[in-house]
Structures are given as C-alpha cells and as structure tokens.
Design a protein around this motif. Structure first.
Motif, PDB file in Angstrom:
ATOM      1  N   GLU A   8     -10.668  14.493  -4.696  1.00 34.92           N
ATOM      2  CA  GLU A   8      -9.343  13.993  -4.157  1.00 34.92           C
ATOM      3  C   GLU A   8      -8.927  12.751  -4.878  1.00 34.92           C
ATOM      4  N   LEU A   9      -7.698  12.819  -5.504  1.00 33.57           N
ATOM      5  CA  LEU A   9      -7.278  11.440  -6.052  1.00 33.57           C
ATOM      6  C   LEU A   9      -5.876  10.973  -5.247  1.00 33.57           C
ATOM      7  N   LEU A  10      -6.278   9.682  -5.355  1.00 32.11           N
ATOM      8  CA  LEU A  10      -5.085   8.866  -4.718  1.00 32.11           C
ATOM      9  C   LEU A  10      -4.525   7.771  -5.430  1.00 32.11           C
ATOM     10  N   GLY A  11      -3.226   7.621  -5.420  1.00 33.89           N
ATOM     11  CA  GLY A  11      -2.462   6.560  -6.400  1.00 33.89           C
ATOM     12  C   GLY A  11      -2.324   5.330  -5.581  1.00 33.89           C
ATOM     13  N   TYR A  12      -2.900   4.303  -6.377  1.00 32.29           N
ATOM     14  CA  TYR A  12      -2.877   2.897  -6.261  1.00 32.29           C
ATOM     15  C   TYR A  12      -2.111   2.218  -7.205  1.00 32.29           C
ATOM     16  N   MET A  13      -1.373   1.075  -6.867  1.00 27.36           N
ATOM     17  CA  MET A  13      -0.756   0.219  -7.630  1.00 27.36           C
ATOM     18  C   MET A  13      -1.638  -1.086  -8.147  1.00 27.36           C
ATOM     19  N   PRO A  14      -2.018  -0.859  -9.404  1.00 28.78           N
ATOM     20  CA  PRO A  14      -2.966  -2.122  -9.692  1.00 28.78           C
ATOM     21  C   PRO A  14      -2.138  -3.563  -9.443  1.00 28.78           C
ATOM     22  N   GLY A  15      -2.910  -4.341  -8.821  1.00 26.86           N
ATOM     23  CA  GLY A  15      -2.165  -5.673  -8.190  1.00 26.86           C
ATOM     24  C   GLY A  15      -1.579  -5.698  -7.182  1.00 26.86           C
ATOM     25  N   GLY A  16      -1.598  -4.281  -6.357  1.00 30.16           N
ATOM     26  CA  GLY A  16      -1.015  -4.331  -5.219  1.00 30.16           C
ATOM     27  C   GLY A  16       0.361  -4.030  -5.145  1.00 30.16           C
ATOM     28  N   PHE A  17       1.007  -3.309  -3.802  1.00 27.29           N
ATOM     29  CA  PHE A  17       2.246  -2.890  -3.777  1.00 27.29           C
ATOM     30  C   PHE A  17       3.330  -4.007  -3.390  1.00 27.29           C
ATOM     31  N   HIS A  18       2.729  -5.123  -3.662  1.00 29.21           N
ATOM     32  CA  HIS A  18       3.746  -6.207  -3.409  1.00 29.21           C
ATOM     33  C   HIS A  18       4.592  -6.339  -4.728  1.00 29.21           C
ATOM     34  N   ARG A  19       4.133  -5.713  -5.980  1.00 24.92           N
ATOM     35  CA  ARG A  19       4.625  -5.648  -7.009  1.00 24.92           C
ATOM     36  C   ARG A  19       6.217  -4.788  -7.005  1.00 24.92           C
ATOM     37  N   LEU A  20       5.909  -3.701  -6.231  1.00 24.06           N
ATOM     38  CA  LEU A  20       6.983  -2.635  -6.141  1.00 24.06           C
ATOM     39  C   LEU A  20       8.163  -3.503  -5.502  1.00 24.06           C
ATOM     40  N   PHE A  21       7.686  -4.173  -4.467  1.00 26.06           N
ATOM     41  CA  PHE A  21       8.966  -4.808  -3.705  1.00 26.06           C
ATOM     42  C   PHE A  21       9.503  -6.097  -4.341  1.00 26.06           C
ATOM     43  N   ALA A  22       8.663  -6.702  -5.154  1.00 21.20           N
ATOM     44  CA  ALA A  22       9.178  -7.657  -6.135  1.00 21.20           C
ATOM     45  C   ALA A  22      10.244  -7.083  -7.161  1.00 21.20           C
ATOM     46  N   ALA A  23       9.822  -6.058  -7.677  1.00 22.63           N
ATOM     47  CA  ALA A  23      10.388  -5.328  -8.686  1.00 22.63           C
ATOM     48  C   ALA A  23      11.883  -4.815  -7.854  1.00 22.63           C
ATOM     49  N   LEU A  24      11.867  -4.013  -6.863  1.00 23.16           N
ATOM     50  CA  LEU A  24      12.910  -3.620  -5.846  1.00 23.16           C
ATOM     51  C   LEU A  24      13.831  -4.788  -5.389  1.00 23.16           C
ATOM     52  N   ASP A  25      13.381  -6.019  -5.105  1.00 16.24           N
ATOM     53  CA  ASP A  25      14.335  -7.037  -4.816  1.00 16.24           C
ATOM     54  C   ASP A  25      15.101  -7.372  -6.107  1.00 16.24           C
ATOM     55  N   GLU A  26      14.558  -7.601  -7.064  1.00 20.16           N
ATOM     56  CA  GLU A  26      15.247  -7.867  -8.295  1.00 20.16           C
ATOM     57  C   GLU A  26      16.181  -6.907  -8.782  1.00 20.16           C
ATOM     58  N   ARG A  27      15.782  -5.682  -8.568  1.00 19.35           N
ATOM     59  CA  ARG A  27      16.657  -4.521  -9.139  1.00 19.35           C
ATOM     60  C   ARG A  27      17.979  -4.467  -8.084  1.00 19.35           C
ATOM     61  N   LEU A  28      17.803  -4.658  -6.830  1.00 17.61           N
ATOM     62  CA  LEU A  28      18.831  -4.560  -5.836  1.00 17.61           C
ATOM     63  C   LEU A  28      19.768  -5.699  -5.918  1.00 17.61           C
TER      64      LEU A  28
END
Length: 283
Positions: free
Chosen positions: A187-207
């Motif tokens: 079983e393979l699962l996807g994780y974000m290096p550095g944590g998913f806070h990076r996704l929301f920092a990027a989304l905040d900037e993009r929005l």
C-alpha cells in the motif's frame, strides 16, 4: 455573481479557486487564523505538525491535480500497520503477516484472508447501509476473527456507536485501502514533504493573486435569508451581500448559522487527537 464561501478547508479553498477562475466574485471566510480546516497545522519545536494526520490515496486524483496546480508534489511512501494483541504488536501489512497472527487459529487466519479478498470485491448496494458492519464481518470471517480483529477496530474508532456502524462504511474503507495497493509494493500513501501546511500557504497566495477576498480569523455569524432566498452573510454585525453562499464546514455549525429547518438532527461523535512530543521513539 458574488459568492460567499464559509470554511477555508481544502473544499472551501478549492471551490474559491475554481469559482474565481470561472469569473465569479468570491469572498472566502475562515474562522481560524489560517486556511486548512481539518488539515490545519500547529508548530512544535519550530516544525509544522498537522493537527490530524493526513495522507492522500492514489485514486484521489482531484486533490493531486490541485497540489500539482499550485506547484507542489507528493511523496509516495509504503504504509505500515500493526495490531496490538496479547501484549505485543503484530505486523499486519500482508498475507505473510496474517498467517503469523497467532491470536487466532490457523484455519481462522486463512478464512479471514479469503473473506477479506471476497468482501472487497462486493458491490455497494443499499443493503450494506442497513446491515451492521460487525454482523457482516462476523458472518464472512468467523466469530474468532471478528472478536480478535474487527470488534476492537470498530470499538476503537467509533466507541459506543460501534454496533451501529453500517457495513457500507466498512466496504468503502476496504475498497479505499485496496485501491492504494500497487503490485509488488504494498500500500502506497501520499504525503507532502514538510507537511500539508505548504499546500494552504500556496493556496492562500494563489487565491489572493487571483483576486479572491480571503478573510482568515473571521467568523460568520449568520447566513442571511429573505423570502426563501439567500441574501448574504453577517460578519461582525454587518450584513455582507452575496448572490450565493457555499457552506464548506460541518453540519452543527450550519445549524447555528441558519434559522430555517435544514433536516433532522443526527447524533455525532467528537474526536480528540493528541500530539505528543517525545525524546525517543515510542514503538
């Protein structure tokens, strides 16, 4: 058209991006100081830790597309699982581990393995929503396996509500985990290096770059309705007009925001997730 979105989790943030890309005027309201919802993070020792642990399954292509769209990527790692029984942790990552699981007899281990393969291949039909999961699992894998495996799992996850969990939920989980398995890799699962806070920092900037009115640390007090039509939201005592309101939060919050009846009340379960900082590995 002006759209007010309540809730800055992944659903609300993604919806804000898509609506803005479609040319709508969008305001996004999040009560917490940061976007993220259940995926929000906190800092421990200078490092970001997710409040609730998260991963992405291989079949969850929409969130993968979103992650790629904001210039990030996932790391795919093999999962490990164990069952605590009779004073020790038994590895439980495949057929070999199942055969070595001595808390149940060898014939029942074989039956459990065969049953698991047969159960995951069942189609989701209405009867699975009315049939208790434990009853479904016991019939397929036997009383001993159900007592040793399924009952503790259901009780640990759902507490006093365990007897009422439908087989449909369990079947969905089986299919979800089975879909994460890759030939020869487990079983393979996807994780974000550095944590998913990076996704929301990027989304905040993009929005904000796209022109979305992002308001964190802002609590919506009510969804305003006039003549059975939504007219906007109230924030800090001020009515803010909107043509549509998209609610991306939890049902109990929605009930507090509206005066109208939105359906029968249902009992819910609270979850406490502890983050413990240790000097050495616990297991």
């Amino acid at each position: 058209m002006k759209v007010a979105i309540i809730g800055g989790g992944v659903g609300g943030a993604a919806a804000a991006l898509r609506l803005r890309q479609a040319g709508q005027e969008v305001s996004l309201y999040e009560a917490s100081p940061q976007l993220g919802g259940l995926l929000a993070s906190l800092k421990v020792g200078g490092e970001y830790i997710e409040r609730y642990y998260h991963h992405v399954f291989p079949h969850e292509d929409r969130v993968q597309y979103l992650i790629d769209e904001v210039g990030l990527e996932l790391e795919w790692l093999p999962s490990t699982m164990g069952v605590y029984r009779d004073g020790r942790v038994w590895p439980f990552d495949g057929a070999r581990d199942l055969l070595g699981f001595k808390p149940i007899s060898l014939p029942n281990r074989i039956r459990l393995g065969v049953a698991s393969q047969l159960l995951v291949r069942q189609k989701h039909v209405t009867r699975h929503d009315d049939l208790p999961a434990y009853e479904w699992l016991e019939k397929a894998s036997g009383r001993q396996a159900a007592e040793a495996m399924w009952k503790p799992l259901l009780r640990g996850k759902f507490g006093p509500a365990a007897p009422n969990v439908p087989a449909g939920w369990m079947l969905g989980r089986f299919k979800q985990r089975d879909g994460a398995r890759k030939a020869g890799k487990g079983e393979l699962l996807g994780y974000m290096p550095g944590g998913f806070h990076r996704l929301f920092a990027a989304l905040d900037e993009r929005l904000r770059k796209e022109g979305v009115d992002v308001r964190v640390d802002t609590r919506v007090e009510s969804i305003d309705v006039e003549n059975d039509r939504v007219t906007g939201v109230t924030v800090a005592g001020t009515h803010e007009p909107a043509d549509k309101v998209l609610f991306a939060g939890t049902l109990p919050i929605l009930r507090r925001l509206m005066d109208t009846d939105i359906g029968a009340d249902h009992e819910g379960l609270g979850v406490v997730c502890m983050v413990i900082e240790l000097e050495k590995q616990a297991s």
